[in-house]
Design an enzyme around this catalytic site. Structure first.
Site, PDB file in Angstrom:
ATOM      1  N   HIS A  61      -6.524 -15.243  -8.703  1.00 46.09           N
ATOM      2  CA  HIS A  61      -5.393 -15.790  -7.949  1.00 46.09           C
ATOM      3  C   HIS A  61      -5.218 -17.287  -8.187  1.00 46.09           C
ATOM      4  O   HIS A  61      -6.187 -18.001  -8.410  1.00 46.09           O
ATOM      5  CB  HIS A  61      -5.602 -15.576  -6.445  1.00 46.09           C
ATOM      6  CG  HIS A  61      -5.855 -14.163  -6.068  1.00 46.09           C
ATOM      7  ND1 HIS A  61      -6.731 -13.819  -5.069  1.00 46.09           N
ATOM      8  CD2 HIS A  61      -5.348 -13.002  -6.536  1.00 46.09           C
ATOM      9  CE1 HIS A  61      -6.755 -12.501  -4.936  1.00 46.09           C
ATOM     10  NE2 HIS A  61      -5.925 -11.980  -5.824  1.00 46.09           N
ATOM     11  N   TYR A 131     -13.638 -21.006   1.978  1.00 40.59           N
ATOM     12  CA  TYR A 131     -13.081 -21.973   1.040  1.00 40.59           C
ATOM     13  C   TYR A 131     -12.063 -22.879   1.696  1.00 40.59           C
ATOM     14  O   TYR A 131     -11.311 -22.484   2.553  1.00 40.59           O
ATOM     15  CB  TYR A 131     -12.512 -21.303  -0.212  1.00 40.59           C
ATOM     16  CG  TYR A 131     -11.460 -20.252  -0.014  1.00 40.59           C
ATOM     17  CD1 TYR A 131     -10.127 -20.502  -0.303  1.00 40.59           C
ATOM     18  CD2 TYR A 131     -11.810 -18.975   0.415  1.00 40.59           C
ATOM     19  CE1 TYR A 131      -9.155 -19.527  -0.163  1.00 40.59           C
ATOM     20  CE2 TYR A 131     -10.850 -17.991   0.556  1.00 40.59           C
ATOM     21  CZ  TYR A 131      -9.524 -18.275   0.266  1.00 40.59           C
ATOM     22  OH  TYR A 131      -8.569 -17.300   0.411  1.00 40.59           O
ATOM     23  N   ASP A 169      -3.838  -6.623  -6.953  1.00 40.63           N
ATOM     24  CA  ASP A 169      -4.629  -7.225  -8.024  1.00 40.63           C
ATOM     25  C   ASP A 169      -4.648  -6.358  -9.282  1.00 40.63           C
ATOM     26  O   ASP A 169      -4.811  -6.878 -10.390  1.00 40.63           O
ATOM     27  CB  ASP A 169      -6.061  -7.509  -7.551  1.00 40.63           C
ATOM     28  CG  ASP A 169      -6.140  -8.727  -6.648  1.00 40.63           C
ATOM     29  OD1 ASP A 169      -5.131  -9.443  -6.500  1.00 40.63           O
ATOM     30  OD2 ASP A 169      -7.224  -8.961  -6.075  1.00 40.63           O
TER      31      ASP A 169
END
Length: 182
Positions: A61, A131, A169
């Site tokens: 991504h 993150y 995905d």
């Protein structure tokens, strides 16, 4: 705190100082002043946390400029293979991938600059993955590259029959057909 170079410009491995004793451990996962003193001047504006089970592969991504995101990633619980692909056309490592094992045990962080696609696979029973991003999520600029693009040859360390991948995905274009503007 230690910083290690990766061979990719601005892609850094960070090992925070971990203080252990009979009670467990303490580490400072982020301190803007200390990171700035080391030349890491990203201004992070969004924190994310994901939970996944063994076999999950997320990625690859990224967001297009001007909404590109630098990320500071680390594992809170479990273990992953973290993977990035350099999409910066003028970079010496353009089109190359880098992978590293991140775990609660090794405590490593990876600073991923803007212009990289990012993904990870879960190689422990479960994982909590954290993150920080230096730009907000913007769905209109969200892009991806097919996780199993043969040109990239990424070893996710997950047998094909155990891989858990989102439908989204599975539909990303290959590296050669992906849109990027870095």
């Amino acid at each position: 705190m230690e910083i290690k170079q990766t061979g990719f410009q601005d892609l850094l491995i960070i090992k925070p100082t971990k203080f252990k004793d009979s009670r467990g451990f303490f580490l400072e996962s982020y301190n803007e002043n200390k990171y700035n003193q080391l030349g890491i001047t990203n201004h992070f504006v969004q924190d994310n946390l994901s939970s996944s089970q063994y076999g999950v592969i997320r990625g690859l991504h990224y967001q297009l400029a001007p909404y590109a995101q630098a990320k500071l990633v680390h594992v809170i619980k479990g273990c992953i293979i973290d993977v990035v692909v350099d999409l910066r056309k003028n970079s010496q490592t353009f089109g190359k991938s880098f992978s590293i094992e991140l775990s609660e045990e090794n405590g490593l962080q990876l600073l991923i600059p803007q212009g990289f696609a990012h993904g990870f696979s879960v190689i422990s029973e479960e994982v909590l993955f954290s993150y920080k991003c230096d730009n907000l999520y913007n769905k209109e600029y969200e892009k991806g590259i097919l996780f199993n693009d043969p040109q990239l040859g990424i070893d996710w360390k997950i047998p094909a029959d155990k891989a858990i991948i989102s439908e989204k995905d599975k539909k990303h274009p290959t590296f050669n057909n992906a849109e990027y503007n870095f």
